[in-house]
Design a protein around this motif. Structure first.
Motif, PDB file in Angstrom:
ATOM      1  N   ARG A  18      67.111  12.780  21.843  1.00  0.00           N
ATOM      2  CA  ARG A  18      67.744  12.012  20.631  1.00  0.00           C
ATOM      3  C   ARG A  18      68.661  10.876  21.117  1.00  0.00           C
ATOM      4  NH1 ARG A  18      69.771  17.103  22.175  1.00  0.00           N
ATOM      5  NH2 ARG A  18      71.555  17.057  23.631  1.00  0.00           N
ATOM      6  N   SER A  41      70.152  14.443  15.143  1.00  0.00           N
ATOM      7  CA  SER A  41      68.976  14.697  15.443  1.00  0.00           C
ATOM      8  C   SER A  41      68.380  16.155  14.783  1.00  0.00           C
ATOM      9  CB  SER A  41      68.595  14.837  16.899  1.00  0.00           C
ATOM     10  OG  SER A  41      69.396  15.873  17.489  1.00  0.00           O
ATOM     11  N   LEU A  89      62.548  14.742  18.467  1.00  0.00           N
ATOM     12  CA  LEU A  89      63.778  14.049  18.038  1.00  0.00           C
ATOM     13  C   LEU A  89      65.052  14.787  18.358  1.00  0.00           C
ATOM     14  CD1 LEU A  89      62.716  13.858  14.010  1.00  0.00           C
ATOM     15  CD2 LEU A  89      62.924  12.122  15.927  1.00  0.00           C
ATOM     16  N   VAL A  90      65.126  15.979  18.768  1.00  0.00           N
ATOM     17  CA  VAL A  90      66.549  16.576  19.331  1.00  0.00           C
ATOM     18  C   VAL A  90      66.193  16.353  20.819  1.00  0.00           C
ATOM     19  CG1 VAL A  90      67.476  18.618  19.594  1.00  0.00           C
ATOM     20  CG2 VAL A  90      66.227  18.262  17.762  1.00  0.00           C
ATOM     21  N   CYS A 124      55.695  19.786  13.223  1.00  0.00           N
ATOM     22  CA  CYS A 124      57.088  20.336  13.361  1.00  0.00           C
ATOM     23  C   CYS A 124      57.128  20.357  14.893  1.00  0.00           C
ATOM     24  CB  CYS A 124      56.699  21.822  12.970  1.00  0.00           C
ATOM     25  SG  CYS A 124      56.783  21.848  11.100  1.00  0.00           S
ATOM     26  N   ARG A 150      65.400  16.321  12.431  1.00  0.00           N
ATOM     27  CA  ARG A 150      64.233  17.432  12.751  1.00  0.00           C
ATOM     28  C   ARG A 150      63.798  18.504  11.748  1.00  0.00           C
ATOM     29  NH1 ARG A 150      63.882  22.315  13.797  1.00  0.00           N
ATOM     30  NH2 ARG A 150      62.234  23.245  14.888  1.00  0.00           N
ATOM     31  N   TYR A 151      64.884  18.977  11.081  1.00  0.00           N
ATOM     32  CA  TYR A 151      64.734  19.485   9.882  1.00  0.00           C
ATOM     33  C   TYR A 151      63.998  18.896   8.647  1.00  0.00           C
ATOM     34  CZ  TYR A 151      65.354  23.276   6.011  1.00  0.00           C
ATOM     35  OH  TYR A 151      64.922  23.909   4.952  1.00  0.00           O
ATOM     36  N   ALA A 164      58.334  17.293  15.873  1.00  0.00           N
ATOM     37  CA  ALA A 164      59.896  16.896  15.549  1.00  0.00           C
ATOM     38  C   ALA A 164      60.745  17.643  16.655  1.00  0.00           C
ATOM     39  CB  ALA A 164      60.124  17.674  14.163  1.00  0.00           C
ATOM     40  N   VAL A 165      60.356  18.438  17.160  1.00  0.00           N
ATOM     41  CA  VAL A 165      61.304  18.878  18.255  1.00  0.00           C
ATOM     42  C   VAL A 165      61.792  17.691  19.163  1.00  0.00           C
ATOM     43  CG1 VAL A 165      61.492  20.389  20.390  1.00  0.00           C
ATOM     44  CG2 VAL A 165      60.401  21.137  18.178  1.00  0.00           C
ATOM     45  N   MET A 206      60.340  18.446   9.488  1.00  0.00           N
ATOM     46  CA  MET A 206      59.728  19.954   9.502  1.00  0.00           C
ATOM     47  C   MET A 206      59.438  20.158   8.033  1.00  0.00           C
ATOM     48  SD  MET A 206      61.433  22.259  12.044  1.00  0.00           S
ATOM     49  CE  MET A 206      61.084  23.771  11.281  1.00  0.00           C
TER      50      MET A 206
END
Length: 161
Positions: free
Chosen positions: A107, A69, A103-104, A97, A73-74, A100-101, A77
């Protein structure tokens, strides 16, 4: 400063999940893919963000959901950062972005294949633009796939999640 902070986070997670040998291979794969593309496009000198793309691409293939994740995420971003050229683009980038957090955070609800697909999709899209981060993500994915059978699957230290 942002690149160094990102390297500290993504690099730490990748090293814990994949071990130091794979870390070096993935970091070098991202740097090499990005720099070679830069020279081919007459745009060399991308810096460590392309090397971190290698870690993110390879990390998206890790065994643990946390490492996958973080890599995904990176990648997302980096994809959204391509929009930062205008005020509206900057707003889209910040919103993307922030999303995208998720995703973590979520997860465990995201399929492993989707986390691995994120760097692939973003890498292909950025390579088409052309943005040096795209080939670097793809280089990390390829290096991660190749090294999956070359290095032990157990990390050097305890997993994070």
């Amino acid at each position: 400063m942002f690149n160094l902070a990102t390297l500290a986070v993504v690099g730490y997670v990748a090293e814990r999940a994949l071990g130091p040998a794979r870390w070096v291979v993935l970091y070098a794969a991202g740097a090499a893919a990005g720099e070679v593309t830069g020279y081919l496009l007459n745009d060399p000198g991308a810096g460590n963000s392309i090397a971190v793309c290698g870690l993110a691409g390879g990390g998206a293939l890790a065994l643990s959901a946390l490492e996958r994740s973080v890599g995904a995420r990176y990648a997302v971003m980096v994809g959204f950062s391509a929009f930062a050229g205008s005020t509206l683009g900057a707003i889209v980038m910040v919103a993307g972005c922030a999303a995208a957090v998720l995703l973590v955070v979520h997860r465990d609800r995201v399929p492993a294949s989707a986390l691995a697909a994120a760097p692939l999709v973003v890498g292909l899209a950025l390579a088409a633009v052309p943005d040096l981060h795209g080939p670097a993500l793809l280089g990390g994915l390829i290096a991660g796939w190749v090294t999956n059978g070359m290095f032990p699957s157990t990390p050097r230290s305890a997993p994070l999640a």
